[in-house]
Design an enzyme around this catalytic site. Structure first.
Site, PDB file in Angstrom:
ATOM      1  CB  SER A  57      -0.939  -0.017   1.205  1.00 36.22           C
ATOM      2  OG  SER A  57      -1.860  -1.075   1.065  1.00 36.22           O
ATOM      3  CG  HIS A 217       8.465   0.907  -2.869  1.00 38.96           C
ATOM      4  ND1 HIS A 217       8.660   0.580  -4.186  1.00 38.96           N
ATOM      5  CD2 HIS A 217       7.310   0.333  -2.485  1.00 38.96           C
ATOM      6  CE1 HIS A 217       7.645  -0.187  -4.578  1.00 38.96           C
ATOM      7  NE2 HIS A 217       6.828  -0.351  -3.577  1.00 38.96           N
ATOM      8  CG  ASP A 380      -6.938  55.100   2.778  1.00 36.05           C
ATOM      9  OD1 ASP A 380      -7.979  54.831   3.422  1.00 36.05           O
ATOM     10  OD2 ASP A 380      -6.426  54.322   1.960  1.00 36.05           O
ATOM     11  CB  THR A 381     -11.990  57.469   4.439  1.00 33.12           C
ATOM     12  OG1 THR A 381     -11.898  56.152   4.958  1.00 33.12           O
ATOM     13  CG2 THR A 381     -13.368  57.671   3.827  1.00 33.12           C
ATOM     14  CB  SER A 422     -13.664  47.835  -1.448  1.00 30.49           C
ATOM     15  OG  SER A 422     -12.803  46.759  -1.200  1.00 30.49           O
ATOM     16  N   GLY A 459     -22.435  43.782  -1.593  1.00 30.17           N
ATOM     17  CA  GLY A 459     -21.497  43.974  -0.486  1.00 30.17           C
ATOM     18  C   GLY A 459     -21.905  43.231   0.762  1.00 30.17           C
ATOM     19  CB  THR A 467     -21.286  50.266   5.575  1.00 28.83           C
ATOM     20  OG1 THR A 467     -22.684  50.268   5.268  1.00 28.83           O
ATOM     21  CG2 THR A 467     -20.874  48.890   6.072  1.00 28.83           C
ATOM     22  CG  MET A 468     -21.569  53.753   2.010  1.00 21.24           C
ATOM     23  SD  MET A 468     -21.181  54.523   0.419  1.00 21.24           S
ATOM     24  CE  MET A 468     -21.719  53.265  -0.728  1.00 21.24           C
ATOM     25  N   PRO A 522     -16.331  56.517   8.762  1.00 19.04           N
ATOM     26  CG  PRO A 522     -14.019  56.311   8.581  1.00 19.04           C
ATOM     27  CD  PRO A 522     -15.234  55.582   9.053  1.00 19.04           C
TER      28      PRO A 522
END
Lengths: 540, 540
Positions: A57, A217, A380-381, A422, A459, A467-468, A522
């Protein structure tokens, strides 16, 4: 190295039981555990020549995985890398051999030859017709008079299997098997050794090296070669097979020796087909493995039309990948419509003024939104939105300002290109869906609501998820009552996010709760600032 | 860790080309390399609902391996663990979507949702009917509102695929897909992380530990648990699935996450079937892998009769292992004839004297044969033979001495039990074949020759290979001329082995040439001593 097993002693019997459990009743076994481990076709009626193979085997799916109509009748399984006993082989022979006799297909290892050989002798003494063939396809050691039997054994299983299934007699099947054996050549290459259960892993292959001409083997390869790329590896293997190649219709069998990923096997297969040595392909697939060895082997065989037909005959075995012709890959042209159609620019002073005002509001909010984002994100928004707003202002001359149906998707495409990440995609979905709704006759507010619904669907976020949407959804709901009501609703929604400590979607879902407490989201804040700005302008 | 690839940049495109090359023309791709990697059915005529899936690569055979009649229409492939772009998805949609529309089957990762979502929007704007479903079967993080999409996605591919193939409309197919998604639950366990091409392997799982609830992109599991056995691992996984189990007809999908060996997967499957949680089984097989991860996942789903039928509908895809019922494994009785029938003892003084003399000769030669063997082997040939000879002398009262047809196999069986190792098996084959020949009417010398031929066939050795055959073959050939001639021939043959420096078979094949020079092969020497002894007795 840890492995998914219970005890070494029960490894093979439990594995066989697992295989049988998944066979839907197609496979049976003899009542001989632990010593006698014989798997056979549950539907076998002994009316034709039986094909029996087996050995140690650790080579799964070989051999039990190839038991089924059109291939093997039975597999006699030894412990890992150990030949089954004479009694086990004899049990297999006696269990499945009828008047048509049986053919033993044995790989060329001393233990297997002897144990299958003596079992054959004892079965003959009991009146059974038994033929035995020994597969010796490994060309790694050209001077060795007893080449090992490796993955080329599959050619024998399949061709003899098809002939036996077609009702050919034992002599014909055995003769065909011997002819195949005379024509098959195999060689393997590996980047690592295999892990034998219960034994430490041997670490003999150095960095940048590969073993060429290894057995199945764990025995060392004939030589260690420099390893660079898949292409070079395949070229090396094909060069070794060279003396066994020529005119005629060649079939190549590409075998995964264990843990090579499907990606790697496909890259190797691509390299093989580029060499043009074969017209047909079996695999890539794990067929004759060496436990978890990170390697592959290639077996080649020149085939007659009858042999090719036997290889191509369909069988209902998950382990058999089929024999496919190597043909030029059909390549279709890219469809039209991938590049958004540039809208025809048009003018509308009111719309232009609104877009400019929106842009200016976002540009003005850059610093404050960045600061807010820094408390719960990467800060960074504000810049992301301001950058997109600046680009939007610069694009207004190209925009179809007089036609909302065109303007919405144009805005979406512009934002998806200038905003990145995104956010850009989400706004593109919003505006594209709104444009689609407009085109279908929806009034503006309903169309925007349609866009929001689509963003929510894609989303996976809705009101309350921080979220927004928490600002945008109430703002749109209130919009029929005017921009001032809408701005108020947006503000209430945005401020509500400061008390949502568990973000259920979006980036903030990955931020610790403490970092969210007391700060507005944000994105929601940006929406609120926007509506407030528009409302105040109206009031001005 | 080295891998079989050429460049990371070309890894996915080359792998796709390899897959397509092995599809025999069944699969095509769009002409969009390297950015757009879309695989689709070459025979697709857009007459039915198209099913499109995809996502990052590294999960093979998902998704391109499941493109074919009855499953996916197209797969959109990203780079390893990276979502394909909007343009790539859109190209896939536009390439295969006809009037019946298409269903996008997306795993729940933000990138995939957004890119497939926007592509859907843009395709709708171009007039295509597009539905999208998001698979979120991972139960590792029960409190997470956005569970990941993992191997349970295969349930959606197969069931939606069967319905679409049956001609159902988009609404029906999408609804069925959503129903499936609502019922599927999956969880995985791994003993090691995966190796991302071009990145160092993360070594975060300690000895004796396993990760439970891992994703398929190398992200850490929800918890590290103690690992002991396969049974315990499966029990842990099944316990996690517990809240998703109940009455009804359950199907379990057992997925190999990458480099788990078939042996281990079968042991795990055995453990799963022992729990009794499912009536049907898909796998074990690699279906949704995570590169070379040493782990497995189990997905379960309660099925309606219609869903079960869709899962069981046959498809011609090597990657799909089928859906089999879990039934009690048929266990057949061991056949009669495994234990050699004890011969009826009988007397023959001459035969008895010969066997005693042969035994005594071998016992007497023990020391000298051991010494000879020590020069080229492990120094036990003399003892092996002497031990067998002593046992043989003790067995003579049980032997059918008056009937050679019975005596030969009886001798063979006696020797195979008392001698052990290869030598015992070889002599057993010799005497069994000789007995068989006797039974078929051959005279004694011809019968012995038959035995030798069989030994030669099974052992793969002939004259000149430095084995006992070098003495036995000439001895038997000379035997019609009397025992003295036979002894002379045996001696010449045995002495010839001293100049055979390359053993072609048997144990000596693995001994360095220098160790063989000038020494007779111990087996051949034993045969010569035997015949010489018998001849000298005759002369005495």
């Amino acid at each position: 190295m840890a492995q998914f097993l219970n005890t070494k002693a029960n490894l093979v019997t439990e594995a066989i039981d697992g295989l049988l459990a998944g066979s839907g009743g197609a496979l049976a076994r003899l009542d001989g555990y632990p010593h006698i481990k014989v798997v056979y076709r549950a539907d076998w009626d002994k009316s034709k020549v039986a094909l029996i193979s087996g050995g140690g085997s650790g080579h799964e799916p070989a051999h039990a995985g190839f038991v089924g109509k059109g291939m093997l009748t039975a597999a006699v399984c030894g412990e890992v890398f150990a030949s089954p006993s004479v009694e086990a082989v004899l049990a297999g022979i006696l269990a499945v051999t009828g008047p048509a006799g049986c053919l033993l297909i044995v790989k060329n290892y001393t233990g297997d030859r002897l144990n299958f050989g003596l079992a054959a002798e004892r079965a003959r003494a009991l009146g059974r017709q038994v033929e035995m063939v020994v597969v010796d396809d490994d060309i790694a050691l050209p001077e060795l008079p007893q080449p090992r039997g490796v993955a080329g054994t599959l050619f024998v299983h399949k061709i003899a299997g098809a002939l036996a299934d077609a009702g050919e007699d034992l002599k014909t099947v055995a003769e065909a098997a011997r002819t195949v054996i005379g024509k098959v050549a195999s060689i393997g290459m590996s980047l690592d050794t295999c892990t034998v259960p219960g034994s430490p892993k041997e670490d003999r292959i150095g960095v940048g090296k590969a073993e060429l001409g290894l057995g199945i083997h764990g025995e060392p390869g004939v030589e260690q070669v420099d390893f660079s790329t898949a292409m070079h590896a395949m070229d090396t293997v094909v060069a070794k097979l060279g003396p066994h190649l020529g005119q005629g219709t060649y079939v190549a069998l590409v075998n995964n020796l264990g843990s090579t990923t499907p990606l790697e096997m496909s890259v190797l297969t691509h390299a093989l087909t580029e060499t043009g040595i074969a017209a047909h392909l079996i695999g890539p697939a794990p067929m004759m493995t060496s436990l978890d060895m990170h390697g592959f082997s290639v077996s080649v065989m020149e085939t007659s039309p009858r042999e090719l037909a036997a290889l191509q005959a369909p069988v209902d075995l998950a382990a058999w990948p089929g024999t496919k012709s190597i043909v030029p890959v059909p390549i279709g042209p890219l469809p039209d419509g991938l590049t958004p159609i540039e809208p025809i620019p048009s003018k509308n002073d009111k719309v232009r003024a609104t877009l400019e005002r929106v842009s200016d509001l976002l540009i003005a909010a850059e610093q404050s939104l960045n600061e807010l984002d820094a408390k719960s994100g990467d800060g960074d928004t504000g810049s992301t939105l301001a950058t997109a707003a600046r680009a939007l202002k610069g694009s207004l001359d190209r925009m179809p300002l007089a036609d909302l149906t065109q303007l919405f998707p144009a805005l979406g495409n512009e934002l998806s290109q200038t905003m990145g990440g995104s956010s850009g995609v989400i706004l593109a979905i919003f505006f594209n869906a709104a444009g689609d709704a407009c085109a279908n006759g929806a009034p503006v507010i309903a169309a925007l609501r349609e866009g929001l619904d689509r963003v929510s669907e894609v989303g996976g976020a809705s009101v309350g998820d921080r979220t927004m949407i928490d600002a945008l959804s109430p703002a749109l709901s209130a919009l029929p009552n005017g921009i001032v009501a809408s701005a108020t609703a947006a503000r209430v929604g945005a401020d509500s996010t400061a008390s949502i400590h568990r973000a259920r979607a979006g980036r903030a879902a990955y931020v610790p709760e403490d970092n969210l407490k007391g700060h507005n989201d944000p994105g929601a804040e940006a929406v609120a600032l926007l509506f407030e700005g528009l409302a105040s302008e109206l009031k001005d």
